[in-house]
Design a protein around this motif. Structure first.
Motif, short mmCIF file in Angstrom:
data_model
loop_
_atom_site.label_atom_id
_atom_site.label_comp_id
_atom_site.label_asym_id
_atom_site.label_seq_id
_atom_site.Cartn_x
_atom_site.Cartn_y
_atom_site.Cartn_z
N TYR A 1 32.60 22.60 41.76
CA TYR A 1 33.79 23.35 42.17
C TYR A 1 33.83 24.74 41.56
N VAL A 2 33.27 24.89 40.38
CA VAL A 2 33.28 26.23 39.78
C VAL A 2 32.40 27.18 40.59
N LEU A 3 31.22 26.71 40.98
CA LEU A 3 30.35 27.58 41.76
C LEU A 3 30.97 27.88 43.11
N ARG A 4 31.63 26.88 43.68
CA ARG A 4 32.27 27.12 44.97
C ARG A 4 33.34 28.19 44.83
N MET A 5 34.03 28.17 43.71
CA MET A 5 35.06 29.18 43.47
C MET A 5 34.41 30.55 43.33
N TYR A 6 33.41 30.64 42.44
CA TYR A 6 32.78 31.94 42.19
C TYR A 6 32.11 32.48 43.45
N GLN A 7 31.32 31.60 44.09
CA GLN A 7 30.59 32.07 45.26
C GLN A 7 31.52 32.40 46.41
N GLY A 8 32.58 31.58 46.54
CA GLY A 8 33.51 31.81 47.63
C GLY A 8 34.15 33.18 47.55
N ALA A 9 34.51 33.57 46.32
CA ALA A 9 35.21 34.84 46.19
C ALA A 9 34.24 36.02 46.16
N PHE A 10 33.06 35.84 45.56
CA PHE A 10 32.27 37.02 45.25
C PHE A 10 31.02 37.18 46.11
N GLN A 11 30.56 36.10 46.72
CA GLN A 11 29.28 36.24 47.39
C GLN A 11 29.42 36.22 48.90
N GLU A 12 28.27 36.21 49.56
CA GLU A 12 28.17 36.35 51.01
C GLU A 12 28.63 37.76 51.42
N ALA A 13 28.51 38.00 52.72
CA ALA A 13 28.86 39.34 53.19
C ALA A 13 30.38 39.49 53.23
N PRO A 14 30.92 40.64 52.83
CA PRO A 14 32.37 40.82 52.86
C PRO A 14 32.90 40.66 54.28
N SER A 15 34.05 40.00 54.40
CA SER A 15 34.56 39.70 55.74
C SER A 15 35.08 40.96 56.42
N GLN A 16 35.92 41.72 55.71
CA GLN A 16 36.39 42.96 56.31
C GLN A 16 36.29 44.05 55.27
N PRO A 17 36.23 45.29 55.69
CA PRO A 17 36.08 46.37 54.72
C PRO A 17 37.35 46.60 53.93
N THR A 18 37.60 45.74 52.96
CA THR A 18 38.76 45.95 52.10
C THR A 18 38.30 46.69 50.85
N ALA A 19 39.20 47.46 50.30
CA ALA A 19 38.89 48.12 49.04
C ALA A 19 39.06 47.10 47.92
N PHE A 20 38.15 47.07 47.00
CA PHE A 20 38.28 46.18 45.86
C PHE A 20 37.74 46.93 44.66
N ALA A 21 38.67 47.33 43.78
CA ALA A 21 38.29 48.24 42.70
C ALA A 21 37.47 47.53 41.65
N GLU A 22 36.57 48.26 41.05
CA GLU A 22 35.77 47.75 39.95
C GLU A 22 36.67 47.48 38.74
N ALA A 23 36.19 46.63 37.83
CA ALA A 23 36.96 46.33 36.63
C ALA A 23 37.21 47.61 35.83
N ARG A 24 38.43 47.74 35.34
CA ARG A 24 38.74 48.90 34.52
C ARG A 24 38.50 48.56 33.05
N TRP A 25 38.43 49.62 32.24
CA TRP A 25 38.15 49.39 30.82
C TRP A 25 39.23 48.57 30.15
N THR A 26 40.50 48.80 30.57
CA THR A 26 41.57 48.04 29.93
C THR A 26 41.42 46.56 30.25
N GLU A 27 41.03 46.27 31.50
CA GLU A 27 40.88 44.86 31.88
C GLU A 27 39.72 44.23 31.13
N ALA A 28 38.61 44.96 31.08
CA ALA A 28 37.47 44.45 30.34
C ALA A 28 37.84 44.27 28.88
N GLY A 29 38.67 45.20 28.38
CA GLY A 29 39.08 45.11 26.98
C GLY A 29 39.90 43.86 26.70
#
Lengths: 630, 503
Positions: free
Chosen positions: B442-470
């Protein structure tokens, strides 16, 4: 530097490479990736060579990983001839493959390119950890990290759904194996109160016990999963979704042989646990034949090689399963040479054919890609087991050992499997080579005038072709005379084979080779000259059975995946949702309807509950106190 | 052995409880409009608390089983109630987790939210209450802190939550309040029984622990050990709080409805309070009761592992998926506790920290996904890795820790727990192993479901910011450190755990 520092250095190089590429890789110039990616593997190779020439050995502890009561796990590295042997294969053949990837992956953009070599270095690190670990827990750590890097690499082209699914399948199946190993380690620890190889092997009983058998069987689960043996094999063919260098590195030369290493490393256990040991041989023999038959009908060149890999690892299992450990490891080395060669040569073809992998759409490549074609032929003949190529000496040593093992009907039975497999191998290998390289170009061929690969992709292929041609002369035991350097080298780690073959063994080997070669040629008559009717026209049901891979995927889908899914969905619908909604929903809904402000006391139902339960609590307390006081 | 010696005259633990309350008082005095000041005040308070707890961690004497930083004052003498605070191996690292999670929770709290001041205020009150739960060693005092956590939690979910927040908050409250009454009854009964045996009425844990109650009573014609009855009284409260299967049904609603900062505490810490309660009271006070009833609870725990994993398999809402994953992982902790042996209980303690770290990180990343993509439905997300590779890498590490990858922290706890279980409940250890396999799924299904395969539509998705990484950084660091070199953990808690399991 001391041996303990050198041993650690073997691990540090690829780890550092991976960290550098992961952290900064996509911002650094491409040339850095090209140098660092393979460079760190070669650095480890040099260090390993140093240990090799120094005849190094020892068990070095670096820190205590965890200690609790009698459960003590150090981080220790075991250097002996087996771990050095494995490190040489991993870094040597691995180095060639990673170098080849510099050219093969050149189409990728900067970040992807760096990501690829990050994964490759992570893999090499994990594999080295697996073979260097001196205790069961870090064996598991390496074991799982290898599975993880395999997951990364199979799913490298993550925008493809098929790659994503293949990666997940490989990972989950490997986790099944990991859990087997973990439970096996529990049995070992509970029985012998130790986690390091040295301490455990010292504490083993002289005679077979049920707990030892259990441990050996559970460890075997791990070996089977990692080495794609029946019944945990279905992930390997799908894993061909990964880029070709990955297939060469992980799914041919190194990772899938981890199961063989495991049985070899645990040989003190398997030497005593005879039933589990026999199971190793049986699994290997059955897989060898099973996979070889499927290879006959594959049309994707990489899938032929994938099934052939399963089959050849079956031989190695067979060997270590009958106690011919060093024969198994010789084949591991030999297979690393010729299978990496075959995969990379296939990669050159795929590269030249604009990523087309269907052999039916090749044809007539011999004239246009002569270097790749001849290299591929060397690999093929080695796979078939023709003198003087390395595959002959290693495979026939295994078959000879099985044939000549005294008083062992099991050995003779697995020999029969191995013998038939050798013939089938001759046939499917012939079919693959002739279909791809001989005859006329297919009308469907995507590229009319293909070009040979760049030299960064050709040189590693040539080196492996040379090794596959002359490598066999380090050990010619299959012929009954000559050097046996691998056996001598590994004797200190896995012991010597306890029996010797005779003339009949050599004759059997030569007969096997002759028949396999005949079948190799027969494929030409069938698939190029069309002189004979293809066998599939004679027995169409067998063709179907093989094309569906004996229905294993369908079977697992029907008995595991779908019931599990059904159970989960049913549980959600009939148990979880009603309970979640049911028992307190009435009160909850009322509360929601009634109170939209947040005052606790205004939630009438809550107050009632509190009252009832305070009253109840007091009554119960009084009862208990009264009784206790009486 | 400790790194340094802290002066014994300072009431360290009282300060640890009062610090957040002091911060809350300052927040109360601040004008509502001064949002950034309130935020700074809240974060600073939690930083100070974390520093203080860090001091305590360093000054903790390893290798001794007894209570440290002990504060004992009589309070209501007639009733035998005292003000007794202390720390031992059971609570040591949980205090650290508590302080760390509150810091992160306040760091991610958005000052633009409505009624921000009240939110920070309640969070700080909650921190005081949870700290109190972890250090209180008088049963009545413990009960007071235990109940005191409910009010801020209820208000935080009910007022700042999402979806059916009032329903969820109310359901949680009903469950836990009802369950707590069983504990109250058991506390009263225990004190009375002990008074009968020894002649003095006391609610002091360290006294009660030395005089285990004996005897048995008839319940509906069946002879039951008093220890078993008392065990069950406490167990109800703790099982609901953790929650153990099948009293988990408040969890999905409550977790889903919680605002993110509260959720970090709720999932990361509050659930551990239940597990802590089992160790502190059930195992310590009723060792015989645990031996009789524990195996059943261990069975429930493994059922929970598998049940939670199966439910996680079929969720498409990421928040709900993580909620069930959390439940599955809590099952491991329960299993470890009821093995009642050194390895199992130590594994449970490690896993309590691991779970807090991993689940907090998972919920944080899910919230980051939701804020960017506007949805947290697994089936509507796709191919985010292409847009935000760094973000994907962060999420991947967290996911891998969650599925128990060797080399990261989750493995250490699960390994020890299963090893502990193997020698006591072999089939349950195998069941837990099955849970490990399902987790990978289930963990891989979660990760792969959200992050992998070809994006469905051209949505903007911002990269992680320093504060978030912090914010994620300390959690990620803990995942690696606890995975690569966890030896310090058992070294610190072993003496206490040994004392608990050998009672």
């Amino acid at each position: 530097m001391s041996t303990s520092q050198l041993a650690l250095l073997i691990l540090i190089f690829p780890a550092a490479g991976a960290l550098l590429l992961a952290g900064r890789g996509w911002r650094l110039p491409r040339i850095v990736t090209k140098l660092v990616g393979p460079g760190v593997v070669w650095a480890s190779f040099v260090v390993t060579l140093t240990l090799f020439f120094n005849n190094a050995s020892g068990d070095f502890t670096y820190w205590t990983w965890i200690q609790s009561g009698s459960f003590n796990v150090p981080f220790n590295i075991l250097i002996d001839n087996l771990s050095i042997f494995m490190c040489l294969v991993i870094t040597g053949v691995g180095g060639l493959i990673v170098t080849y990837a510099v050219g093969y992956m050149d189409k990728e953009d900067g970040p992807s390119y760096a990501r690829f070599f990050t994964y490759m270095d992570v893999f090499v690190f994990s594999m080295l950890l697996l073979v260097l670990a001196g205790n069961f827990v870090f064996l598991i750590v390496g074991w799982a990290l290898v599975g993880l890097s395999s997951y990364f690499l199979i799913g490298f082209w993550y925008h493809r759904r098929s790659a994503v699914l293949a990666a997940r399948k490989a990972f989950v199946m490997n986790v099944i194996g990991d859990v087997g190993m973990i439970l096996g380690t529990f049995v070992v620890f509970v029985s012998y109160h130790a986690t390091t190889y040295r301490a455990v092997f010292k504490a083993l009983p002289a005679n077979d016990t049920s707990s030892l058998e259990l441990a050996a069987f559970l460890l075997l689960v791990g070996a089977i999963a990692k080495s794609a043996q029946i019944p945990l094999h279905t992930w390997l063919p799908d894993a061909m979704e990964g880029p070709t260098p990955v297939s060469a590195l992980i799914h041919a030369a190194t990772m899938v042989t981890a199961g063989v290493y495991l049985v070899g490393r645990m040989h003190p256990i398997y030497d005593i646990a005879v039933y589990a040991h026999g199971a190793v041989a049986i699994v290997g023999a059955v897989t060898a034949l099973f996979a070889a038959t499927i290879a006959i009908v594959q049309t994707d060149i990489k899938r032929v090689l994938a099934y052939s890999t399963m089959s050849q690892i079956g031989y190695m299992f067979l060997a270590v399963g009958i106690g011919a450990y060093s024969a198994g490891f010789f084949h591991l080395l030999s297979h690393a040479f010729f299978k990496a060669l075959l995969f990379m040569a296939a990669g050159n073809v795929i590269h030249a054919m604009n990523d087309e992998q269907d052999m039916r759409k090749y044809g007539g490549l011999l004239k246009q890609l002569p270097r790749t074609s001849w290299s591929f032929l060397i690999g093929s003949l080695s796979l078939v087991g023709v003198i003087p190529f390395v595959g002959f000496f290693s495979k026939e040593q295994i078959l000879g050992a099985a044939f000549s093992k005294p008083d062992a009907s099991l050995a003779l039975a697995v020999w029969a499997f191995g013998f038939i497999t050798a013939l089938v191998t001759g046939f499917y290998t012939g079919r693959m080579w002739w279909m791809s390289f001989a005859g006329k170009p297919s009308p469907e061929r995507p590229v009319e005038h293909p070009h040979e690969a760049p030299s960064v992709m050709l040189v590693p292929v040539f080196i492996l072709a040379a090794l596959a041609t002359i490598g066999g002369f380090i050990q010619t035991r299959a012929l009954g005379f000559g050097p046996h350097m691998v056996d001598d080298f590994l004797k200190s780690a896995v012991g010597a084979q306890s029996w010797e073959g005779g003339a009949s063994e050599v004759i059997a080997s030569l007969v096997t080779m002759a028949l396999a070669a005949v079948l190799f040629l027969a494929a030409y008559r069938i698939y190029i000259q069309h002189a004979w009717k293809p066998w599939s026209a004679v027995v169409p049901w067998a063709q179907r059975l093989l094309e569906r891979k004996y229905y294993f995927d369908e079977l697992y889908d029907a008995i595991i995946v779908r019931p599990m899914d059904g159970l989960a969905r049913g549980g959600l619908r009939y148990v979880e949702d009603p309970i979640i909604g049911g028992i307190v929903t009435g009160t909850g809904d009322l509360a929601e309807a009634e109170s939209h402000n947040l005052s606790l006391t205004e939630t009438g139902y809550f107050r009632n509950y509190v009252l009832v339960f305070v009253a109840g609590a007091v009554v119960v307390a009084i009862l208990i106190l009264a009784r206790a006081g009486s | 052995m400790s790194w340094y010696q802290l002066p014994a005259t300072v009431p360290w633990l009282t300060i640890a409880v009062l610090l957040p309350l002091a911060g809350a008082l300052l927040v109360l005095l601040a004008p509502s409009a001064a949002r950034s000041a309130i935020k700074q005040l809240g974060v600073l308070t939690t930083v100070f608390t974390l520093v203080l707890v860090g001091l305590l961690l360093g000054g903790f004497q390893q290798g001794t089983a007894g209570l440290q930083f002990d504060e004992h004052h009589s309070w209501i003498t007639n009733l035998g109630i005292s003000y007794h605070l202390g720390v031992d191996g059971l609570s040591l690292f949980l205090l650290g987790l508590n302080a760390l999670l509150f810091l992160l929770a306040l760091a991610v709290t958005d000052p633009k939210m409505p009624r921000f001041k009240e939110f920070v205020l309640l969070m700080l009150v909650l921190e005081a209450a949870t700290t109190g739960v972890l250090v209180a060693l008088d049963l009545i005092l413990f009960y007071v802190f235990w109940e005191a956590t409910l009010v801020p939690l209820y208000l935080l979910i009910g007022a700042w939550g999402e979806g059916r927040r009032i329903y969820a908050a109310f359901k949680f409250l009903i469950y836990t309040v009802l369950a707590s009454f069983f504990m109250l009854v058991a506390i009263l009964a225990l004190a009375a029984l002990n008074a009968n045996q020894t002649g003095t009425l006391t609610f002091d844990w360290s006294t009660l622990v030395q005089h285990p109650v004996t005897g048995s009573v008839d319940v509906l014609g069946i002879r039951v050990g008093i220890q078993v009855l008392l065990f069950l009284g406490f167990a109800v409260a703790f099982a609901v709080k953790m929650p153990l299967f099948p009293v988990h049904t408040w969890l999905p609603a409550a977790y889903t409805a919680s605002p993110v900062p509260t959720l970090l505490i709720f999932a990361g810490l509050i659930s551990k309070l239940g597990a802590y309660g089992f160790l502190r009271f059930n195992l310590s006070l009723f060792p015989d009761g645990t031996r009789s009833a524990g195996p059943y609870l261990a069975g429930l725990a493994v059922t929970g592992i598998l049940y939670g994993a199966l439910m996680a398999l079929v969720q498409s809402d990421l928040k709900r998926l993580v909620a069930y994953a959390s439940m599955s992982h809590l099952g491991f902790i329960g299993l470890g506790i009821f093995t009642q042996n050194l390895l199992g209980v130590e594994g449970a303690l490690i896993q309590m920290i691991n779970h807090g770290v991993i689940i907090a990180a998972l919920f944080l990343t899910v919230a980051m996904i939701e804020r960017r993509a506007g949805t947290r439905d697994r089936t509507q997300l796709r191919g985010l890795e292409q847009r935000a590779p760094l973000f994907a890498a962060l999420f991947l590490v967290v996911s891998l820790a969650a599925l128990g990858l060797p080399g990261l922290n989750g493995f250490v706890g699960e390994f020890l727990i299963m090893l502990g279980a193997w020698s006591r409940f072999l089939p349950l250890a195998v069941g837990a192993g099955l849970g490990v396999i399902l987790a990978a799924w289930y963990v891989l299904r979660m990760y792969q479901g959200a992050f992998q395969e070809a994006p469905s539509q051209p949505t903007a998705f911002a990269e992680a910011r320093w504060t978030e990484a912090g914010v994620l950084a300390p959690l990620l660091a803990l995942m690696v450190v606890l995975g690569v070199s966890p030896a310090f953990f058992p070294a610190a808690v072993q003496a206490t755990v040994q004392a608990v399991v050998s009672r």
